[in-house]
Design a protein around this motif. Structure first.
Motif, mmCIF file in Angstrom:
data_model
loop_
_atom_site.group_PDB
_atom_site.id
_atom_site.type_symbol
_atom_site.label_atom_id
_atom_site.label_comp_id
_atom_site.label_asym_id
_atom_site.label_seq_id
_atom_site.Cartn_x
_atom_site.Cartn_y
_atom_site.Cartn_z
ATOM 1 N N ARG A 552 0.829 -1.207 0.000
ATOM 2 C CA ARG A 552 0.000 0.000 0.000
ATOM 3 C C ARG A 552 0.862 1.255 0.000
ATOM 4 O O ARG A 552 0.622 2.211 -0.753
ATOM 5 N N ALA A 553 1.862 1.263 0.876
ATOM 6 C CA ALA A 553 2.728 2.439 0.983
ATOM 7 C C ALA A 553 3.472 2.697 -0.329
ATOM 8 O O ALA A 553 3.572 3.836 -0.801
ATOM 9 N N LEU A 554 3.987 1.640 -0.936
ATOM 10 C CA LEU A 554 4.746 1.776 -2.182
ATOM 11 C C LEU A 554 3.866 2.263 -3.330
ATOM 12 O O LEU A 554 4.250 3.172 -4.084
ATOM 13 N N THR A 555 2.689 1.664 -3.476
ATOM 14 C CA THR A 555 1.831 2.050 -4.599
ATOM 15 C C THR A 555 1.255 3.445 -4.415
ATOM 16 O O THR A 555 1.091 4.183 -5.388
ATOM 17 N N GLU A 556 0.948 3.841 -3.179
ATOM 18 C CA GLU A 556 0.461 5.201 -2.932
ATOM 19 C C GLU A 556 1.542 6.224 -3.252
ATOM 20 O O GLU A 556 1.269 7.301 -3.772
ATOM 21 N N HIS A 557 2.779 5.888 -2.943
ATOM 22 C CA HIS A 557 3.880 6.837 -3.161
ATOM 23 C C HIS A 557 4.261 6.934 -4.638
ATOM 24 O O HIS A 557 4.392 8.038 -5.182
ATOM 25 N N PHE A 558 4.425 5.782 -5.301
ATOM 26 C CA PHE A 558 4.941 5.784 -6.670
ATOM 27 C C PHE A 558 3.851 5.823 -7.732
ATOM 28 O O PHE A 558 4.083 6.318 -8.833
ATOM 29 N N GLY A 559 2.679 5.270 -7.430
ATOM 30 C CA GLY A 559 1.564 5.372 -8.360
ATOM 31 C C GLY A 559 1.519 4.329 -9.443
ATOM 32 O O GLY A 559 0.476 4.145 -10.079
ATOM 33 N N SER A 560 2.615 3.632 -9.727
ATOM 34 C CA SER A 560 2.625 2.614 -10.772
ATOM 35 C C SER A 560 3.720 1.599 -10.486
ATOM 36 O O SER A 560 4.704 1.899 -9.801
ATOM 37 N N LEU A 561 3.555 0.390 -11.027
ATOM 38 C CA LEU A 561 4.582 -0.624 -10.839
ATOM 39 C C LEU A 561 5.848 -0.256 -11.606
ATOM 40 O O LEU A 561 6.958 -0.541 -11.148
ATOM 41 N N SER A 562 5.705 0.390 -12.751
ATOM 42 C CA SER A 562 6.901 0.787 -13.509
ATOM 43 C C SER A 562 7.742 1.771 -12.711
ATOM 44 O O SER A 562 8.979 1.694 -12.705
ATOM 45 N N ALA A 563 7.092 2.674 -11.988
ATOM 46 C CA ALA A 563 7.829 3.633 -11.161
ATOM 47 C C ALA A 563 8.492 2.945 -9.972
ATOM 48 O O ALA A 563 9.605 3.295 -9.580
ATOM 49 N N ILE A 564 7.822 1.955 -9.408
ATOM 50 C CA ILE A 564 8.395 1.216 -8.280
ATOM 51 C C ILE A 564 9.660 0.495 -8.711
ATOM 52 O O ILE A 564 10.702 0.571 -8.055
ATOM 53 N N PHE A 565 9.587 -0.202 -9.833
ATOM 54 C CA PHE A 565 10.737 -0.995 -10.270
ATOM 55 C C PHE A 565 11.840 -0.148 -10.902
ATOM 56 O O PHE A 565 12.978 -0.606 -11.048
#
Length: 702
Positions: A552-565
Motif C-alpha cells: 500500500r505504501a509503495l503504490t500510494e507513493h509511486f503510483g505505478s509498478l513501472s515507477a516502483i521498479f
C-alpha cells in the motif's frame, strides 16, 4: 530491516493467513495452541518494541473479515474477541488487574460467533463477527435454526438490542449427521466447529435448515438496560425465550473461579458440545463499564484455554512439500487417528532441525496433540514402543518435484529452499493459488485445486499456465481439455477415492465437453481482477517480504509498478514501512527476465498496473496538506479504520509513522490509545481527535 522486525512481519503474515482460513473458509490450518503461541509471541515482540506496532497488526484487530458471499453488516457495537490465559498464573494476574469478584464462569463454546438484532422484540438481522466491526448478513440462514426465537416472549423488550452467542453442533447431533453421510456414501465432516460455521454460511438457507445447528447466547452488544449484573442479563434473556447455557456459575472470588475452570476441564467430555476452555467475566455490569475495553477485547473478561488433547499413532513416513517461495517443509504421514473430534493423517514438522530436535524416527509410535483441526503437532516418540525397525529421516538433497538441489538462501536461513523458482511445479502451483487468494487478487474460482489443474494437468501434456505471465491470457479453449488429479492443499499430495485410486477430474468441462461453471466463472473473475487495487497486484507477484502494508505504501507513493521498479533501493527504502531489506528484495526481483515478462504480459492483457490519475512518484508529498509531516494514528477510530486513516495521510503527502518521536507532527488518538498517547504527552507532541483529523482532511482526500 532488523531480525526482530522481520520476525514480527512473518508472524503477522502467518496469523493473517490462519485467521482468513478460520473465519472465512471454515478451516483451521494449525492447531489452536500453535496459533495462540504465534499471537502471544507477536504481542510480546510489539510490547518490547512499540515502534513495530502496525495499525493492521493482528494484535490490534479482531480476526476475520466479512466474506463477499453475504452482504456486509456493520454491528451497532463492536463485536470483540477475548484475551486468553493459559495457566493459573495468567488467570490470577488478570483477576488482580480487574479487582474483586463476584465472577460469572461458563464454558467456552467452540463454535461460530453470531449477533442477533431484535427491534421491538422481533428478529430483524443475524450477522457473523467478521472483523468485529463488519460481519456477514446470515439472517435467512439463522432463521432456520431451532431455538432462535423469531419474536421474543415475555415483556419489556428494548427498542433495539444486539444479542451475542455461539452457533454449534451438539456432539450427538454431529455424530448422527456424519453417520447419515456415511450411509449415503458422502464424505463426512471434519469437526463440529468448522462444520457448523460452514453450515450457517451457505448460500442456500435450505442447507442450513437441514443441519442440526443450535445456538447459546452469552451476552449483548447495543442495549441501554438497567440491570446490575451479567447473571441478571442471563435470567432476562432466558425469560425472553432465548437459549442460554445452564452450566454457568457465579462465584465470589478468583480462587473459586479457578476451581470452576479445573472442574469443567475434568468433565469437558460430559458437555453436550465441544469446548476449548472456560470464560470468566466480572459479574457487575457497572464494573464492566468502568474497566472498558481495548481495540480488540474487553478488559472485564478472559478466556482460559485448556491444553489440547493428546493421542498416540504410528508415524508412517516423513515427506517434504515445497512452498511458493521454494521453502522445503517436512511433514509427517500418520496412521489416521481421531483427535478432538476429527481424523488426522498429516502433521507439519516445519524443518529438518525440528525433526532432529523431536527425536522421532519413521515407524515410531508418536504422541500428537491437537486443539481442534487439520494439522496437529507431534510431541515426540513413545520410546517404550520402539522395536528396532524404525529408521531415521534424511532431508532430501533435491527438490521432490523438480529435482533441483536444495540449498539455504543465506547462511542465516534455517530452511532449505528449491532455487528453481521459475519451473518448479510446486512453487508455480503455490504462487498461482496465492494469486487467487483473498490476500492477493481475491479470485474466487482460482483456488488450490484450480491452480493445480492449470499448472499440472494430466491432459494436455503442456500445461496452459507455465508462468504467472500466462494467467490473464487464458481462453476457454485452454481450459476445456484439462484433466487433473485433485491435490490436497496442505500437502500437495493426490487425494484418493474410496478404492484408493487417485481422484482424476475433468475440472473445467462438463461430461458433454461443454464449458462448466468453474471455467466460465474463472474467466469472468480474471477479467474483474485486472482492475484490482494496485497494491493487490504488487502483493500477487510473491516478492519476498512484500505484504499488504508495504505494498500500500509503495503504490500510494509511486503510483505505478513501472515507477516502483525504476526506483533505486535508496528511494524505495525511504518509503514509510519499507526499509533496506524489502527494497533490496524488490530490486533483485526485477532483475530477473521472466519476472519482467510477467509485467509485460499482464499489461498487454489489460491488467491495470498504475493508479488512475496518480501524478507520479512523490506527487502527493509535493502537493498534499500533510507534505513532509510524520503523523501517527492510534486507538480505535469510529468512522474509519486506522489503515484508512493512514491511507489518507499518505495520499495528502504525509508519512504514516508507526511510532511517536520528537519528529512526529501530531498524534491522532481514538478510544483505547495506550503507550503511544503517553509517549506523545511526555514529548509534548500535539494530540488531536478523530473529529479534528476529519476536519483537517475534509475536501482534500479523494
Amino acid at each position: 530491516m532488523s531480525k526482530v522486525s522481520e520476525r514480527a512481519e512473518e508472524l503477522r503474515s502467518q496469523i493473517q493467513r490462519y485467521r482468513m482460513a478460520y473465519y472465512q473458509n471454515n478451516e483451521s490450518l494449525i492447531p489452536d495452541h500453535e496459533y495462540d503461541a504465534l499471537e502471544k509471541e507477536l504481542k510480546a515482540l510489539e510490547q518490547n518494541h512499540p515502534e513495530l506496532i502496525d495499525s493492521q497488526s493482528p494484535s490490534q484487530i479482531v480476526g476475520g473479515k466479512a466474506a463477499e458471499v453475504f452482504s456486509p453488516v456493520e454491528h451497532l457495537e463492536p463485536m470483540l474477541s477475548l484475551d486468553n490465559a493459559f495457566s493459573k498464573e495468567d488467570f490470577l494476574a488478570w483477576a488482580k488487574r480487574v479487582g474483586e469478584g463476584p465472577f460469572l464462569c461458563e464454558p467456552k463454546i467452540d463454535g461460530l460467533a453470531l449477533c442477533l438484532t431484535y427491534e421491538q422484540g422481533v428478529l430483524t438481522r443475524a450477522a457473523t463477527r467478521g472483523d468485529g466491526a463488519v460481519g456477514e448478513d446470515v439472517t435467512q440462514n439463522a432463521l432456520t435454526i431451532k431455538g432462535i426465537p423469531h419474536r421474543l416472549t415475555g415483556t419489556h423488550h428494548p427498542e433495539v438490542i444486539e444479542i451475542r452467542g455461539e452457533v454449534f453442533f451438539g456432539l450427538k447431533d454431529f455424530a448422527r449427521l456424519n453417520a447419515s453421510l456415511v450411509q449415503a456414501g458422502k464424505p463426512v465432516f471434519a469437526n463440529p466447529r468448522n462444520s457448523a460455521s460452514g453450515s450457517l454460511r451457505q448460500k442456500d438457507p435450505s442447507v442450513s435448515a437441514a443441519r442440526p445447528l443450535r445456538m447459546l447466547v452469552h451476552g449483548f452488544g447495543a442495549w441501554q438496560g438497567n440491570l446490575k449484573s451479567q447473571s441478571e442479563v442471563y435470567e432476562l434473556l432466558a425469560s425472553w425465550g432465548l437459549p442460554t447455557t445452564k452450566r454457568y456459575e457465579v462465584v465470589k472470588d478468583a480462587e473459586a473461579a479457578f476451581e470452576f475452570i479445573t472442574n469443567l476441564e475434568s468433565s469437558r467430555h460430559d458437555v453436550e458440545h465441544e469446548i476449548d476452555g472456560a470464560v470468566i467475566k466480572i459479574d457487575s455490569l457497572q464494573n464492566q463499564s468502568e474497566l472498558g475495553k481495548t481495540s480488540r477485547a474487553p478488559r472485564w473478561a478472559i478466556a482460559y484455554k485448556y491444553p489440547p488433547e493428546q493421542v498416540n499413532t504410528k508415524l508412517l513416513d516423513i515427506r517434504v512439500s515445497i512452498g511458493r517461495t521454494g521453502r522445503a517443509t517436512p511433514f509427517a504421514v500418520l496412521a489416521p487417528v481421531l483427535v478432538a473430534g476429527s481424523e488426522v493423517e498429516f502433521a507439519t514438522l516445519h524443518n529438518q532441525d525440528q525433526v532432529k530436535a523431536k527425536g522421532i524416527l519413521i515407524g515410531d509410535t508418536v504422541s500428537i496433540r491437537k486443539a481442534g483441526d487439520v494439522i496437529p503437532e507431534i510431541l515426540g516418540p513413545v520410546l517404550a514402543l520402539r522395536d528396532g525397525s524404525e529408521t531415521a529421516f534424511e532431508m532430501p538433497l533435491n527438490c521432490p518435484e523438480c529435482g533441483q538441489k536444495l540449498a539455504r538462501a543465506s547462511s542465516a536461513d534455517v530452511d532449505l529452499r528449491c532455487p528453481n523458482s521459475k519451473s518448479c511445479p510446486a512453487q508455480l502451483r503455490e504462487r498461482i493459488a496465492y494469486i487467487g487468494s483473498r490476500a492477493a487478487l481475491d479470485i474466487e474460482a482460482l483456488g488450490y485445486v484450480s491452480a493445480a489443474a492449470l499448472t499440472q494437468p494430466l491432459e494436455p501434456k503442456i500445461p496452459p499456465v507455465i508462468s504467472e505471465a500466462d494467467l490473464f491470457d487464458l481462453k476457454l479453449e485452454d481450459l476445456l481439455p484439462i484433466r487433473s488429479m485433485v491435490l490436497d492443499p496442505d500437502t500437495g499430495l493426490a487425494k484418493h477415492d474410496a478404492l484408493g485410486n487417485p481422484k482424476i477430474v475433468d475440472f473445467f468441462a462438463r461430461k458433454d465437453g461443454s464449458a462448466g461453471e468453474v471455467a466460465i466463472k474463472l474467466l469472468a473473475n480474471l477479467e474483474e481482477a485486472k482492475t484490482r487495487a494496485l497494491w493487490r497486484i504488487l502483493v500477487s507477484l510473491s516478492i519476498r517480504h512484500v505484504g499488504p502494508v508495504a505494498a500500500r505504501a509503495l503504490t500510494e507513493h509511486f503510483g505505478s509498478l513501472s515507477a516502483i521498479f525504476a526506483a533505486s533501493e535508496f528511494e524505495l527504502s525511504e518509503v514509510a514501512g519499507v526499509g533496506p531489506t524489502l527494497a533490496q528484495s524488490i530490486s533483485e526481483w526485477f532483475l530477473i527476465d521472466w519476472h519482467k515478462e510477467i509485467l509485460e504480459r499482464w499489461e498487454k492483457a489489460g491488467v491495470q498496473l498504475a493508479i488512475p490519475g496518480h501524478l507520479g512518484p512523490g506527487s502527493a508529498s509535493k502537493n498534499g496538506i500533510f507534505a513532509g509531516l510524520s503523523i501517527v494514528v492510534t486507538g480505535s477510530l469510529e468512522t474509519m479504520t486506522r489503515e484508512e486513516a493512514e491511507a489518507v495521510i499518505i495520499e495528502l503527502g504525509g508519512k504514516a509513522a508507526s511510532s511517536v518521536s520528537k519528529k512526529t507532527a501530531f498524534l491522532v488518538a481514538g478510544p483505547g490509545a495506550g503507550s503511544k498517547l503517553i509517549k506523545a504527552q511526555e514529548l509534548g507532541v500535539a494530540v488531536i481527535s478523530e473529529q479534528e483529523f476529519l476536519q483537517r482532511t475534509a475536501g482534500n482526500s479523494n
